[in-house]
Design an enzyme around this catalytic site. Structure first.
Site, short mmCIF file in Angstrom:
data_model
loop_
_atom_site.label_atom_id
_atom_site.label_comp_id
_atom_site.label_asym_id
_atom_site.label_seq_id
_atom_site.Cartn_x
_atom_site.Cartn_y
_atom_site.Cartn_z
N ASP A 329 15.91 36.12 34.31
CA ASP A 329 16.63 35.94 33.06
C ASP A 329 16.83 34.45 32.82
OD1 ASP A 329 18.65 35.94 31.02
OD2 ASP A 329 19.36 37.90 31.67
N ARG A 331 18.75 33.27 30.04
CA ARG A 331 19.70 33.17 28.92
C ARG A 331 20.93 32.34 29.22
NH1 ARG A 331 20.29 39.42 27.45
NH2 ARG A 331 20.06 39.54 29.72
#
Length: 409
Positions: A329, A331
């Protein structure tokens, strides 16, 4: 209350003081085998106000043109080509403000209130005064949403019109990263952050310690509010929130391999109904396609999941992302709550999210979360089960799982 029924769970209203497991939060996205190798841990969960180079300094440097990166963000290359063909200095052009682009009163009054600005020292990702800046980095306007799935909402004539259109005020934010403040939030030294950004941008100004603001070539976020945002200044106002990361395949085109559009639609329903009860609904849409890994990686992962021996299954969901992207990830949810702090939100009555990373980031930013809401079963197709089961197994909140664990006890 109209609309589908949903299950809820009440949470303690304390504010978490720190991140116990750096591998479980959005600020630590290294592969599982590499976790714990960094000498610094993310400090975004601390509630100490920022010191030194503040949001006021970011605003001043943007006005003076003292920043790394390019005004234009992910559109900058197109602007450059357009400038060359039109023979117009767009960098100077965009500093001109006109009477026609008047500021939306409710947002302007909200952010001008000293009470709203109490937590602005936490903001590391944009200029809170961007709405009145030269050039601007924030803009707001009114809009009406025509959403097929929400035609059954109660018509009140103000928020939901007789046409079934939904009235919203929306605010676009483009980023201006405060490098000294952002670095510890990401668990990096300032020099490590500068070197990392320089490697992927080739911008030499990032290596100049006197340049402390960076305009990254990434998309920003858009805040959609339902009800009068000025009510947020009253701590008694009911607030419903969803922070949603872009998934164009689902959100726009209706791809059913994930639950992104269903959760977005459900959250808008909850936000509108909150506004109809006299509160304020807030949906923030972040441009973080494919967990900020992008669609090329995302589609490669889809193929790997579908074509693997034994077929698509939850226990292999994250494995394929890490095998293809090198990380799970990108983000960094610890950057996300800045938009909530900008609006002066200190309590969320209803958070429409199952994400443990988003929840931890929000409470780590000094915001109390009173209740979290799962995506109701009647929004979930069989094709979405692999994604949801994998996320719940990795730590996502689930009422059903909590109930099952309590029954075992």
């Amino acid at each position: 209350m109209s609309g589908p029924s949903r299950r809820t769970t009440f949470l303690s209203n304390h504010v978490l003081a720190g991140c116990a497991d750096p591998g479980a939060c959005g600020a630590c996205n290294s592969p599982r085998g590499a976790r714990g190798s960094s000498p610094l841990l993310p400090s975004a969960c601390a509630n100490d106000p920022a010191t030194g180079y503040s949001w006021k300094n970011v605003h001043e440097d943007l006005e003076a043109g003292n920043y790394a990166g390019v005004y234009g963000w992910d559109h900058a290359a197109y602007w450059g080509i357009s400038e060359a063909k039109a023979g117009v200095d767009l960098k100077e052009w965009y500093k001109t403000r006109t009477e026609a682009e008047f500021y939306l009163p409710e947002f302007k009054e909200l952010v001008d209130d000293p009470k709203t600005q109490r937590d602005w020292d936490r903001i590391a990702t944009f200029d809170p005064m961007g709405m009145v800046a030269h050039p601007p980095t924030i803009a707001a306007c009114k809009a009406k949403l025509d959403i097929p799935e929400l035609k059954d909402l109660r018509v009140d004539g103000e928020i939901v019109l007789p046409s079934s259109e939904i009235v919203t005020s929306k605010c676009a934010i483009s980023y201006a990263w405060n490098l000294p403040l952002l670095a510890p939030r990401l668990g990096l030294s300032e020099d490590e952050l500068r070197q990392a950004l320089h490697k992927f941008s080739k911008d030499p100004d990032l290596l100049n310690p006197k340049v402390k603001t960076f305009l990254p070539a990434v998309g920003g976020c858009t805040i959609y509010t339902f009800g009068d945002a000025r009510k947020l200044r009253d701590e008694k106002t009911e607030v419903t929130v969803r922070v949603h990361d872009e998934c164009i395949g689902s959100d726009v085109f209706g791809s059913d391999i994930c639950s992104c559009r269903p959760y977005l639609i459900f959250a808008i329903r909850e936000a509108v109904e909150c506004a109809q009860r006299g509160g304020v609904g807030v949906v923030i849409y972040f441009r973080k396609e494919g967990r900020s890994l992008g669609e090329v990686i995302k589609f490669r992962v889809y193929n790997a999941r579908i074509n693997q021996e034994g077929g698509d299954r939850p226990e292999m969901y994250f494995h394929h992302t890490e095998a293809i992207a090198g990380i799970r990830d990108a983000r960094f949810q610890t950057m996300m709550p800045d938009a909530l702090n900008w609006m002066g939100i200190r309590r969320i009555d209803c958070l429409c999210s199952m994400s443990n990373e988003k929840y931890e980031a929000i409470v780590g930013a000094g915001i109390k979360v009173m209740k979290r809401i799962d995506l109701p079963e009647n929004y979930i197709k069989d094709s979405m089960r692999v994604e949801l089961d994998a996320k719940i197994a990795s730590g996502y909140h689930s009422d059903a799982l909590e109930k099952e664990e309590k029954n075992k006890k």
